[in-house]
Every structure is written in C-alpha cells, then in structure tokens.
Motif scaffolding. Structure first.
Motif, PDB file in Angstrom:
ATOM      1  N   ALA A  33       0.823  -1.211   0.000  1.00  0.00           N
ATOM      2  CA  ALA A  33       0.000   0.000   0.000  1.00  0.00           C
ATOM      3  C   ALA A  33       0.859   1.263   0.000  1.00  0.00           C
ATOM      4  O   ALA A  33       0.445   2.304  -0.508  1.00  0.00           O
ATOM      5  N   ASN A  34       2.065   1.171   0.551  1.00  0.00           N
ATOM      6  CA  ASN A  34       2.970   2.321   0.611  1.00  0.00           C
ATOM      7  C   ASN A  34       3.840   2.437  -0.637  1.00  0.00           C
ATOM      8  O   ASN A  34       4.744   3.259  -0.688  1.00  0.00           O
ATOM      9  N   GLY A  35       3.587   1.572  -1.625  1.00  0.00           N
ATOM     10  CA  GLY A  35       4.328   1.669  -2.872  1.00  0.00           C
ATOM     11  C   GLY A  35       5.565   0.803  -2.956  1.00  0.00           C
ATOM     12  O   GLY A  35       6.361   0.939  -3.870  1.00  0.00           O
ATOM     13  N   TYR A  36       5.750  -0.094  -2.007  1.00  0.00           N
ATOM     14  CA  TYR A  36       6.920  -0.963  -2.009  1.00  0.00           C
ATOM     15  C   TYR A  36       6.596  -2.371  -2.504  1.00  0.00           C
ATOM     16  O   TYR A  36       7.343  -3.305  -2.264  1.00  0.00           O
ATOM     17  N   GLY A  37       5.490  -2.538  -3.211  1.00  0.00           N
ATOM     18  CA  GLY A  37       5.013  -3.857  -3.603  1.00  0.00           C
ATOM     19  C   GLY A  37       5.955  -4.655  -4.472  1.00  0.00           C
ATOM     20  O   GLY A  37       5.934  -5.877  -4.443  1.00  0.00           O
ATOM     21  N   GLN A  38       6.800  -4.004  -5.235  1.00  0.00           N
ATOM     22  CA  GLN A  38       7.720  -4.713  -6.121  1.00  0.00           C
ATOM     23  C   GLN A  38       9.096  -4.916  -5.495  1.00  0.00           C
ATOM     24  O   GLN A  38      10.002  -5.416  -6.149  1.00  0.00           O
ATOM     25  N   LYS A  39       9.244  -4.549  -4.246  1.00  0.00           N
ATOM     26  CA  LYS A  39      10.534  -4.690  -3.566  1.00  0.00           C
ATOM     27  C   LYS A  39      10.625  -6.056  -2.884  1.00  0.00           C
ATOM     28  O   LYS A  39       9.655  -6.785  -2.782  1.00  0.00           O
ATOM     29  N   ASP A  40      11.791  -6.371  -2.378  1.00  0.00           N
ATOM     30  CA  ASP A  40      11.966  -7.623  -1.656  1.00  0.00           C
ATOM     31  C   ASP A  40      11.397  -7.505  -0.245  1.00  0.00           C
ATOM     32  O   ASP A  40      10.762  -6.508   0.104  1.00  0.00           O
ATOM     33  N   VAL A  41      11.627  -8.519   0.571  1.00  0.00           N
ATOM     34  CA  VAL A  41      11.041  -8.557   1.913  1.00  0.00           C
ATOM     35  C   VAL A  41      11.504  -7.376   2.779  1.00  0.00           C
ATOM     36  O   VAL A  41      10.833  -7.000   3.729  1.00  0.00           O
ATOM     37  N   PHE A  45      10.124  -3.760   6.235  1.00  0.00           N
ATOM     38  CA  PHE A  45      10.749  -2.952   7.277  1.00  0.00           C
ATOM     39  C   PHE A  45      10.659  -1.459   6.940  1.00  0.00           C
ATOM     40  O   PHE A  45      10.509  -0.634   7.836  1.00  0.00           O
ATOM     41  N   LEU A  46      10.733  -1.128   5.657  1.00  0.00           N
ATOM     42  CA  LEU A  46      10.557   0.268   5.259  1.00  0.00           C
ATOM     43  C   LEU A  46       9.162   0.759   5.627  1.00  0.00           C
ATOM     44  O   LEU A  46       8.995   1.859   6.150  1.00  0.00           O
ATOM     45  N   ALA A  47       8.156  -0.074   5.367  1.00  0.00           N
ATOM     46  CA  ALA A  47       6.777   0.304   5.696  1.00  0.00           C
ATOM     47  C   ALA A  47       6.599   0.458   7.206  1.00  0.00           C
ATOM     48  O   ALA A  47       5.899   1.357   7.668  1.00  0.00           O
ATOM     49  N   THR A  48       7.249  -0.393   7.970  1.00  0.00           N
ATOM     50  CA  THR A  48       7.174  -0.308   9.433  1.00  0.00           C
ATOM     51  C   THR A  48       7.817   0.979   9.922  1.00  0.00           C
ATOM     52  O   THR A  48       7.272   1.673  10.780  1.00  0.00           O
ATOM     53  N   GLN A  49       8.979   1.317   9.364  1.00  0.00           N
ATOM     54  CA  GLN A  49       9.647   2.562   9.738  1.00  0.00           C
ATOM     55  C   GLN A  49       8.803   3.765   9.356  1.00  0.00           C
ATOM     56  O   GLN A  49       8.708   4.728  10.109  1.00  0.00           O
ATOM     57  N   GLN A  50       8.190   3.706   8.205  1.00  0.00           N
ATOM     58  CA  GLN A  50       7.328   4.803   7.756  1.00  0.00           C
ATOM     59  C   GLN A  50       6.143   4.965   8.694  1.00  0.00           C
ATOM     60  O   GLN A  50       5.797   6.078   9.086  1.00  0.00           O
ATOM     61  N   ALA A  51       5.513   3.851   9.089  1.00  0.00           N
ATOM     62  CA  ALA A  51       4.364   3.906   9.991  1.00  0.00           C
ATOM     63  C   ALA A  51       4.756   4.477  11.352  1.00  0.00           C
ATOM     64  O   ALA A  51       3.957   5.126  12.016  1.00  0.00           O
ATOM     65  N   ALA A  52       6.003   4.242  11.756  1.00  0.00           N
ATOM     66  CA  ALA A  52       6.491   4.740  13.048  1.00  0.00           C
ATOM     67  C   ALA A  52       6.967   6.189  12.971  1.00  0.00           C
ATOM     68  O   ALA A  52       7.366   6.767  13.981  1.00  0.00           O
ATOM     69  N   GLY A  53       6.934   6.759  11.778  1.00  0.00           N
ATOM     70  CA  GLY A  53       7.381   8.140  11.621  1.00  0.00           C
ATOM     71  C   GLY A  53       8.884   8.282  11.508  1.00  0.00           C
ATOM     72  O   GLY A  53       9.420   9.379  11.613  1.00  0.00           O
ATOM     73  N   LEU A  54       9.578   7.182  11.299  1.00  0.00           N
ATOM     74  CA  LEU A  54      11.030   7.222  11.197  1.00  0.00           C
ATOM     75  C   LEU A  54      11.516   7.404   9.766  1.00  0.00           C
ATOM     76  O   LEU A  54      12.694   7.640   9.539  1.00  0.00           O
ATOM     77  N   LEU A  55      10.606   7.306   8.819  1.00  0.00           N
ATOM     78  CA  LEU A  55      10.953   7.414   7.413  1.00  0.00           C
ATOM     79  C   LEU A  55       9.830   8.170   6.710  1.00  0.00           C
ATOM     80  O   LEU A  55       8.674   7.780   6.813  1.00  0.00           O
TER      81      LEU A  55
END
Length: 66
Positions: A33-41, A45-55
């Motif tokens: 949903a955050n646009g990382y669908g074509q990336k690896d596993v 972690f990027l989505a988690t960091q984004q949700a936490a406000g770290l990215l």
C-alpha cells in the motif's frame, strides 16, 4: 506474499493458528500500500519505519531499497 498467503491458508485449513504469518502478511500488505510492492522482503521494514514516523513517505534507506 504468495508464500505467506499459502501458509495462512494451510494453517486455517488445519485449524492451527499461525500468528507470525498473519503479522508478516499484514506488514507486506502495508508495504504494498505504501508503494513498495515490487521490492523484496526488506520493504516490510521500510513500511514499518514509515508507519512509526522514522521514514518520510516516498523516502528510502540508503541500503539499495529505491
């Protein structure tokens, strides 16, 4: 995501909860949903960091996840 979906289906059909697969699936959905669908596993972690406000949205770590 396909493998995690398959694991969840097997767990459901055998009535054996597999909570870890549920968490991973949820994280992968968020990453997609955050646009990382074509990336690896690592996108999970990027989505988690984004949700936490770290990215910031649309930003990526310098570890090659562009």
């Amino acid at each position: 995501m396909k493998d995690v979906r398959y694991m969840r289906q097997l767990a459901e059909s055998s009535r054996s909860p597999l909570r870890t697969a549920d968490l991973v699936f949820s994280s992968l959905l968020q990453a997609s949903a955050n646009g990382y669908g074509q990336k690896d596993v690592g996108a999970m972690f990027l989505a988690t960091q984004q949700a936490a406000g770290l990215l910031a949205p649309g930003k990526h770590l310098e570890s090659g996840h562009k």
